[in-house]
Design an enzyme around this catalytic site. Structure first.
Site, PDB file in Angstrom:
ATOM      1  N   HIS A 141       0.818  -1.204   0.000  1.00 27.67           N
ATOM      2  CA  HIS A 141       0.000   0.000   0.000  1.00 27.67           C
ATOM      3  C   HIS A 141       0.860   1.266   0.000  1.00 27.67           C
ATOM      4  O   HIS A 141       2.015   1.261   0.452  1.00 27.67           O
ATOM      5  CB  HIS A 141      -0.916   0.021   1.220  1.00 27.67           C
ATOM      6  CG  HIS A 141      -0.163   0.025   2.523  1.00 27.67           C
ATOM      7  ND1 HIS A 141       0.441   1.142   3.049  1.00 27.67           N
ATOM      8  CD2 HIS A 141       0.093  -0.981   3.394  1.00 27.67           C
ATOM      9  CE1 HIS A 141       1.035   0.849   4.181  1.00 27.67           C
ATOM     10  NE2 HIS A 141       0.853  -0.437   4.420  1.00 27.67           N
ATOM     11  N   GLU A 248      -2.261  -7.197   7.607  1.00 28.16           N
ATOM     12  CA  GLU A 248      -0.944  -7.064   8.225  1.00 28.16           C
ATOM     13  C   GLU A 248      -0.816  -8.010   9.418  1.00 28.16           C
ATOM     14  O   GLU A 248      -1.787  -8.607   9.870  1.00 28.16           O
ATOM     15  CB  GLU A 248      -0.747  -5.594   8.642  1.00 28.16           C
ATOM     16  CG  GLU A 248       0.593  -5.244   9.266  1.00 28.16           C
ATOM     17  CD  GLU A 248       1.790  -5.530   8.368  1.00 28.16           C
ATOM     18  OE1 GLU A 248       2.128  -6.727   8.222  1.00 28.16           O
ATOM     19  OE2 GLU A 248       2.396  -4.579   7.845  1.00 28.16           O
TER      20      GLU A 248
END
Length: 356
Positions: A141, A248
């Protein structure tokens, strides 16, 4: 007029970096609801929930595949451990002859990417029932507000103080949005895909998968939506699928606690949820940290799911640095590091060790 100092804006009026970010996000995502984050002390669902049981089952089930990274095709290799790998021109594909070239490209007129896709097709056809090969474009990202805050204060202070907070007076990093720089990085990736797909015949993903965290949803949308291909080149539909296992590493950092599924559905209606996705975030921890080994096991479960249920051979993951590290470990890939807003290719072989 204003100037950017780190990620904080100063100048006439009351234009904070967060105010400008909201304006840009609302321009790019017209339905986006920028609501206040929940309190860290908000109780989370019981670890005995069905979704937690499902995750535990995925991580402990007998594997069907043995996953290995296939070396020798991309320039990202041979650069040393923890080397930073950027988005490379043409995705770093090495221009080399393949055994399949003679039949596919006798006139030597095809682009390197066209010949590589033909090679990939031939592998999957010849080893059908024994192994499957997938090219996975893995995007980290763009810069989020948590990344910016860590850069401002340093890693030591970030880890000991700020990771447990939702934000400060200038920005919010609970389930962090992209910063202005993160938005720019994602739009730069969009230009990269447009240019490489048009000029180099680099194939766009046939399937898009994304972490449920806001910064990955924003990056995926900004990176891939709106790409136009020349007549004669097929454009795959942009229908991203949200996968919980792509998120994550699980720990107490508030930046890695996601918003609920209702918020995601309202703000990213073009995204689809994987089967079994639950509304509330039951995976975020108030204490403790998932180890790299545990994260790699979770990532292997993700690969098992994708290889078993998705026939597409060129796909995309929009994810996080920790997940990229786990993917490296899960496949035995040579170690490297990806900065925010960059994309790297993983060529992965899934050898079937437990046939149906």
């Amino acid at each position: 007029m204003f100037t950017m100092i780190g990620q904080h804006a100063t100048g006439a009026g009351h234009w904070s970096a967060w105010s400008m970010l909201k304006l840009l996000l609302l321009t790019s995502f017209p339905t986006l609801s920028l609501t206040a984050p929940p309190s860290v002390s908000h109780p989370i669902a019981s670890s005995e929930s069905e979704s937690m049981k499902s995750l535990a089952a995925l991580k402990t089930m007998a594997p069907k595949y043995r996953f290995t990274a296939v070396p020798g095709y991309f320039k990202m290799e041979g650069r040393g451990p923890r080397n930073e790998v950027p988005t490379m021109p043409g995705m770093g594909l090495i221009d080399q002859p393949y055994p399949t070239d003679e039949a596919f490209d006798p006139q030597r007129s095809k682009q390197p990417w066209e010949r590589f896709v033909n090679l990939l097709n031939s592998w999957n056809e010849s080893e059908k029932g024994k192994a499957a090969y997938k090219l996975i474009y893995v995007t980290r990202h763009g810069q989020g507000y948590h990344n910016a805050k860590e850069s401002d204060v340093g890693s030591a202070e970030w880890e000991t103080r700020w990771v447990m907070l939702n934000g400060d007076d200038n920005s919010t990093w609970f389930d962090s949005h992209l910063t202005l720089e993160g938005i720019r990085q994602a739009m730069t990736m969009n230009a990269f895909w447009q240019d490489a797909a048009t000029k180099l015949k680099l194939p766009l993903p046939r399937r898009y998968y994304a972490s449920p965290l806001a910064r990955c949803l924003e990056t995926c949308k900004l990176s891939f939506e709106g790409i136009e291909l020349p007549p004669g080149q097929e454009k795959p539909p942009f229908k991203p699928i949200i996968k919980e296992l792509l998120r994550e590493r699980l720990h107490f950092h508030t930046c890695d606690r996601r918003r609920n599924g209702t918020w995601i559905r309202e703000n990213f209606p073009e995204f689809e949820f994987e089967e079994g996705f639950v509304d509330e975030d039951v995976y975020w921890k108030t204490e403790g940290r998932e180890t790299l080994q545990e994260h790699a096991a979770r990532t292997m479960a993700l690969l098992e799911d994708v290889f078993e249920h998705d026939d597409e051979q060129i796909i995309s993951f929009s994810t996080h640095s920790g997940t990229i590290a786990a993917l490296i470990k899960a496949t035995g890939h040579e170690d490297f590091f990806v900065e925010p807003g960059n994309v790297v290719p993983f060529l992965i072989k899934g050898e079937i060790i437990q046939p149906n």
